[in-house]
Enzyme design. Sequence first.
Site, PDB file in Angstrom:
ATOM      1  N   GLU A 191     -10.190   6.079   2.656  1.00 40.84           N
ATOM      2  CA  GLU A 191     -10.807   5.010   3.164  1.00 40.84           C
ATOM      3  C   GLU A 191      -9.822   3.998   3.508  1.00 40.84           C
ATOM      4  O   GLU A 191      -8.841   3.764   3.187  1.00 40.84           O
ATOM      5  CB  GLU A 191     -11.759   4.452   1.923  1.00 40.84           C
ATOM      6  CG  GLU A 191     -11.235   3.321   1.196  1.00 40.84           C
ATOM      7  CD  GLU A 191     -10.214   3.909   0.223  1.00 40.84           C
ATOM      8  OE1 GLU A 191      -9.956   5.034   0.092  1.00 40.84           O
ATOM      9  OE2 GLU A 191      -9.417   3.151  -0.273  1.00 40.84           O
ATOM     10  N   SER A 205       2.018  -9.601  -1.036  1.00 43.08           N
ATOM     11  CA  SER A 205       1.340  -8.265  -0.600  1.00 43.08           C
ATOM     12  C   SER A 205       1.558  -7.568   0.704  1.00 43.08           C
ATOM     13  O   SER A 205       1.734  -6.496   0.708  1.00 43.08           O
ATOM     14  CB  SER A 205       0.073  -8.061  -1.113  1.00 43.08           C
ATOM     15  OG  SER A 205      -0.849  -9.009  -0.437  1.00 43.08           O
ATOM     16  N   LYS A 223       0.842  -1.150  -0.028  1.00 39.66           N
ATOM     17  CA  LYS A 223      -0.044  -0.038  -0.037  1.00 39.66           C
ATOM     18  C   LYS A 223       0.932   1.258  -0.040  1.00 39.66           C
ATOM     19  O   LYS A 223       0.454   2.345  -0.633  1.00 39.66           O
ATOM     20  CB  LYS A 223      -1.061   0.077   1.116  1.00 39.66           C
ATOM     21  CG  LYS A 223      -1.942  -1.066   1.319  1.00 39.66           C
ATOM     22  CD  LYS A 223      -3.091  -0.458   0.292  1.00 39.66           C
ATOM     23  CE  LYS A 223      -4.124  -1.729   0.260  1.00 39.66           C
ATOM     24  NZ  LYS A 223      -4.349  -2.857   0.897  1.00 39.66           N
TER      25      LYS A 223
HETATM   26  C1  LIG Z   1      -5.206  -4.023   0.878  1.00 36.88           C
HETATM   27  C2  LIG Z   1      -4.564  -5.177   0.565  1.00 36.88           C
HETATM   28  C3  LIG Z   1      -4.857  -6.250  -0.296  1.00 36.88           C
HETATM   29  C4  LIG Z   1      -5.880  -5.984  -1.395  1.00 36.88           C
HETATM   30  O1  LIG Z   1      -5.629  -4.836  -2.051  1.00 36.88           O
HETATM   31  P1  LIG Z   1      -5.527  -4.918  -3.532  1.00 36.88           P
HETATM   32  O2  LIG Z   1      -5.744  -3.343  -3.969  1.00 36.88           O
HETATM   33  O3  LIG Z   1      -6.185  -5.839  -4.308  1.00 36.88           O
HETATM   34  O4  LIG Z   1      -3.992  -4.966  -3.647  1.00 36.88           O
HETATM   35  C5  LIG Z   1      -4.034  -7.219  -0.452  1.00 36.88           C
HETATM   36  N1  LIG Z   1      -3.002  -7.526   0.531  1.00 36.88           N
HETATM   37  C6  LIG Z   1      -2.569  -6.563   1.337  1.00 36.88           C
HETATM   38  C7  LIG Z   1      -1.446  -7.103   2.427  1.00 36.88           C
HETATM   39  C8  LIG Z   1      -3.422  -5.576   1.728  1.00 36.88           C
HETATM   40  O5  LIG Z   1      -3.349  -4.450   2.747  1.00 36.88           O
END
Ligand SMILES: *Cc1c(COP(=O)(O)O)cnc(C)c1O
Length: 396
Positions: free
Chosen positions: A109, A376, A87
């Site tokens: 948000e 992620s 993020k």
């Molecule tokens: C917010 C989040 C996601 C999902 O958001 P995307 O916009 O689909 O990437 C996935 N993994 C993590 C660790 C997140 O914080």
Amino acid sequence: MSNSRGRFGQHGGQYMPETLMNAVIELEEAYNHYKDDPEFNRELTELFNEYAGRPSRLYYAEKLTKELGGAKIYLKREDLNHTGSHKINNVLGQALLAKKMGKTRLIAETGAGQHGVATATAAALLDMECVVFMGEEDTKRQALNVYRMKLLGSEVIPVKTGTATLKDAVSEAMREWTNRIDDTHYCLGSVMGPHPFPTIVRDFQAVISREIKQQMLEKEGRLPDVVMACVGGGSNAMGTFYNFIEDKDVRLIGCEAAGRGVDTFETAATIATGRLGIFHGMKSYFCQDKYGQIAPVYSISAGLDYPGIGPEHAWLHDIGRAEYVPVTDDEAVNAFEFLSRVEGIIPAIESSHAVAHAMKIAPTMDKDKIIVITVSGRGDKDCAAIARYRGEEIYE
Ligand SMILES: *Cc1c(COP(=O)(O)O)cnc(C)c1O
């Protein structure tokens, strides 16, 4: 990939009330100006490298590869970024852009709190005011992240409308932006919403695939066979796919949250169960009831718990360039535990959806094939929920 009106095939666009058109046009003009500005890009690269800890590692998961007995698996370690997820890439880009536009205040948000914490972090660093909208349900489930945002100097506003979750927080942030566009930038957290957000967020997240490509060429001398990532709104997946879209031999796989299964009502798998619609300023696929109302969605993962998908993904699906697969809670929790045990890496429950699908396909692939999974985020935030899922007691 998008034309000047922000269309991706039939998807995308700007379905906004008149009062917000000026704001999105101002943002589009500023972005078109700064995206190729050398000074802007120098400052952003410095923030990425010195502050967020980029480039993130591309790690060969040798033990995971051996355990699964098929394709060679690499992990793109976005979990190692400052604040613990991908993020921060988008947030640093948008906060810097907002600052250049003369804005002094950020609103955002947040669902699980990762995007809210990242925005609060950037606001602290760049001396900006920050207000985060969060569904009241989520403020209870993620109390620690509410504390973090306040500690970083942000105000957190619990949203009580609708189901009091992520989609309501987005609606409320858009409403607030309408009231105050002069000094305020809406820092949207995924590749969704009205143009230019899907393009802006994708471009800032594209650093992920830019790095993967370079790191893979250094380590293996060739491109991977598969790149994959989990999909909520779709920003980490779009970042992972973007620089491979033209490389037709690289399979792109997005993993959606199936919750308790795509044949139940407790799911958030938009491509598997959704239909074309218009919501939050964009045309795309959405989970809807039989009357076309946005359906309540469910996933064990708060970060994937959104009833839509970014318009560029909807288009990549339509033209068959990317594949989207549903992954259940159960499969994701198994992957969460498996990667922790095998590699000593605790992935976010969101990312675990991508790991789970890799566990299915890697054993069916030859040993000379290569898969890259984007991790992620880190999973520390999820330990209490997973323990509860397994019927264990832990004390936070
Ligand atoms: C917010 C989040 C996601 C999902 O958001 P995307 O916009 O689909 O990437 C996935 N993994 C993590 C660790 C997140 O914080």
